[in-house]
Scaffold this motif. Structure first.
Motif, PDB file in Angstrom:
ATOM      1  N   THR A 149       0.832  -1.201   0.000  1.00 38.79           N
ATOM      2  CA  THR A 149       0.000   0.000   0.000  1.00 38.79           C
ATOM      3  C   THR A 149       0.871   1.258   0.000  1.00 38.79           C
ATOM      4  OG1 THR A 149      -1.641  -1.210   1.264  1.00 38.79           O
ATOM      5  CG2 THR A 149      -1.828   1.184   1.289  1.00 38.79           C
ATOM      6  N   ASP A 188       2.251  -2.673 -10.951  1.00 42.04           N
ATOM      7  CA  ASP A 188       2.100  -3.158  -9.587  1.00 42.04           C
ATOM      8  C   ASP A 188       2.279  -4.666  -9.640  1.00 42.04           C
ATOM      9  OD1 ASP A 188       1.241  -4.139  -7.183  1.00 42.04           O
ATOM     10  OD2 ASP A 188      -0.452  -2.767  -6.979  1.00 42.04           O
ATOM     11  N   LYS A 242       4.598  -8.650  -1.040  1.00 43.81           N
ATOM     12  CA  LYS A 242       4.341 -10.078  -0.784  1.00 43.81           C
ATOM     13  C   LYS A 242       5.615 -10.945  -0.819  1.00 43.81           C
ATOM     14  CE  LYS A 242      -0.487  -9.838  -2.278  1.00 43.81           C
ATOM     15  NZ  LYS A 242      -1.280  -9.695  -1.084  1.00 43.81           N
TER      16      LYS A 242
HETATM   17  C1  PLP Z   1      -1.682  -5.825  -6.475  1.00 49.43           C
HETATM   18  C2  PLP Z   1      -1.583  -5.344  -5.066  1.00 49.43           C
HETATM   19  N1  PLP Z   1      -1.038  -4.146  -4.837  1.00 49.43           N
HETATM   20  C3  PLP Z   1      -0.901  -3.661  -3.590  1.00 49.43           C
HETATM   21  C4  PLP Z   1      -1.343  -4.374  -2.512  1.00 49.43           C
HETATM   22  C5  PLP Z   1      -1.195  -3.836  -1.126  1.00 49.43           C
HETATM   23  O1  PLP Z   1      -0.172  -4.506  -0.465  1.00 49.43           O
HETATM   24  P1  PLP Z   1      -0.181  -4.595   1.130  1.00 49.43           P
HETATM   25  O2  PLP Z   1      -1.341  -5.435   1.524  1.00 49.43           O
HETATM   26  O3  PLP Z   1       1.159  -5.223   1.441  1.00 49.43           O
HETATM   27  O4  PLP Z   1      -0.266  -3.213   1.645  1.00 49.43           O
HETATM   28  C6  PLP Z   1      -1.893  -5.646  -2.707  1.00 49.43           C
HETATM   29  C7  PLP Z   1      -2.356  -6.451  -1.569  1.00 49.43           C
HETATM   30  O5  PLP Z   1      -2.953  -7.479  -1.679  1.00 49.43           O
HETATM   31  C8  PLP Z   1      -2.044  -6.133  -4.022  1.00 49.43           C
HETATM   32  O6  PLP Z   1      -2.611  -7.317  -4.269  1.00 49.43           O
END
Ligand code: PLP
Length: 462
Positions: A131, A252, A280
């Protein structure tokens, strides 16, 4: 189909078998909203509380063991708590090391080097969540271009940050609504939504808003939007248009990074974005995310940038935490060294599950299609989405379909199938989930046997 009875029966059984979890949920709900910190994990009627996770399995507070296809939000390519990472961390902790220091340790340099080599980018900066990283990437694009608009695809989830909370899963004749209260005023008009895999719509949006678009951010393989690969010509056109309009292209790769091979899915497409976001898998089970990309953009987060263009991509007491960097480094290195062994195997298991589930449900008269495969990773996709389609629908190509209740039966996918599989000893999410290197052939076969029993039972409710 009498879904109400089916769901009620499943909830009743679940409650009977999860007495301790129910108690824990009630206790936790006294202190926390819905008993936890992440709504997705707190599924109805209440989540089971895990006590131990290892490899492919999770054991809950009631002593039930499940084969887990959620695998830490699809992060765990090697399964839960892989020994290589635990050994590295234990050794680190035994040396009285590993807790936060506030210094730039060596492990982050090594992890930076590995990732940059894999995607051929110039610079990388780490932080703690996908995020935050997508937010920083968008801020960098805005500062670099001096523009305000962010373009994203309908169905694209980039975390819960202000520039990304539009057009995700709230479907009302399309995915283009704000998805949260409390956002800054005017944010709605600062986020342009375009349709995933739709070149015409992309061209139109650039014609209309191109001069104001700071960046186009998308997942080359869309995760929460239904496990759908971008088409290559779509990504190529996105690359051309962003260049033509001097906008930045951001991939992303939080889900797709190190999921289909030891690197970004971008190298399978042969398309280079300006910035890439990882999360991840690169943390090896620890909270790590990163923005990587062009030198002339990344430089804006350093003191060399002029005050009017400098992006506060900094702070973060726990950014590049030593233990997280060691876990990430150990993991990424392992994935690179064993790439040819790990990815074809989990990909082949993924194909077996996708084909098997379609065959089984179709044989029992259900219109089911699996997502997760694509021409670019035909043999290497370990992700499986199960879509229960309405009559006369025979193909899933867009996230709009995945979240449109007139196309997909969302209740069956998100609630009923989930509880039915739990009853059979399998934990799934968004239709199924992720196969890891820890899953065995026999677990995969057993999951298909479970699907067969479920389809047989559902037929009676038809
Ligand atoms: C494609 C994508 N971008 C960003 C995020 C956000 O990552 P985080 O949950 O580590 O903040 C996610 C989370 O599932 C995601 O699937």
């Amino acid at each position: 189909m009498d879904k109400k009875n089916l769901l009620n029966g499943l909830i009743k059984d679940y409650k009977l078998k999860h007495k301790k979890s129910e108690e824990l949920f009630e206790k936790a709900s006294r202190y926390q909203i819905r008993g936890g910190s992440h709504n997705l994990r707190l599924f109805a009627p209440f989540p089971f509380y895990d006590v131990q996770c290892s490899g492919s399995k999770v054991t809950d507070a009631d002593g039930k063991t499940y084969v887990d296809f959620w695998q830490g939000h699809f992060a765990n390519v090697l399964g839960h708590n892989p020994k290589i990472v635990l050994d590295a961390l234990l050794d680190y902790f035994k040396r009285s090391q590993g807790l936060t220091t506030g210094f730039p340790g060596n492990y982050q340099r090594e992890l930076a080097e590995l990732i940059l080599r894999q995607i051929e980018a110039d610079k990388i900066r780490f932080t703690t969540s996908g995020t935050l990283s997508t937010m920083y990437a968008m801020m960098l694009a805005k500062a670099f271009t001096g523009r305000d608009l962010v373009m994203k695809v309908g169905g694209g989830w980039h975390g819960a940050q202000p520039y990304a909370l539009k057009g995700i899963s709230v479907y009302d004749r399309g995915l283009h609504h704000l998805e949260s209260a409390g956002l800054p005023p005017g944010i709605d008009s600062m986020i342009v939504i375009t349709r995933f895999n739709d070149i015409e719509d992309l061209e139109e949006k650039f014609r209309k808003h191109g001069e104001g678009i700071a960046c186009f951010i998308l997942e080359p393989f869309i995760g929460a939007g239904g496990f759908i690969f971008s088409q290559k010509d779509y990504l190529q056109r996105a690359r051309e248009l962003t260049q033509q309009y001097n906008s930045l292209l951001i991939f992303d790769e939080v889900v797709s990074g190190f999921r289909f091979h030891a690197g970004g899915v971008q190298s399978l497409y042969g398309i280079k974005p300006d910035l890439t976001v990882f999360g991840k898998a690169i943390g090896g089970g620890m909270p790590v995310s990163a923005v990587a990309g062009r030198d002339d953009v990344m430089v804006l987060c350093g003191p060399e940038a002029t005050a009017d263009r400098r992006v506060k991509f900094e702070g973060g007491t726990f950014s590049a935490h030593p233990a997280s960097m060691l876990a990430g480094l150990t993991y990424v290195r392992y994935l690179m060294e064993r790439e040819s062994e790990i990815y074809p195997r989990i990909g082949q298991l993924g194909a077996k599950v996708r084909n098997g589930i379609e065959e089984i449900f179709n044989a029992y008269g259900f219109n089911v299609k699996c997502t997760g495969y694509g021409e670019l990773a035909p043999d290497n996709s370990s992700l499986v989405g199960v879509q229960f389609l309405r009559e006369n629908i025979n193909r899933i190509t867009f996230p709009e379909q995945v979240w449109n209740p007139e196309v997909c039966d969302l209740e069956l996918r998100e609630k009923i199938f989930k509880l039915a599989m739990l009853e059979e000893g399998f934990n799934i999410f968004h239709g199924f989930g992720a196969i890891s290197a820890a899953h065995t052939e026999s677990e995969i076969q057993a999951s298909l046997d479970a699907v067969e029993r479920i389809a047989k039972k559902w037929k009676k409710y038809k």
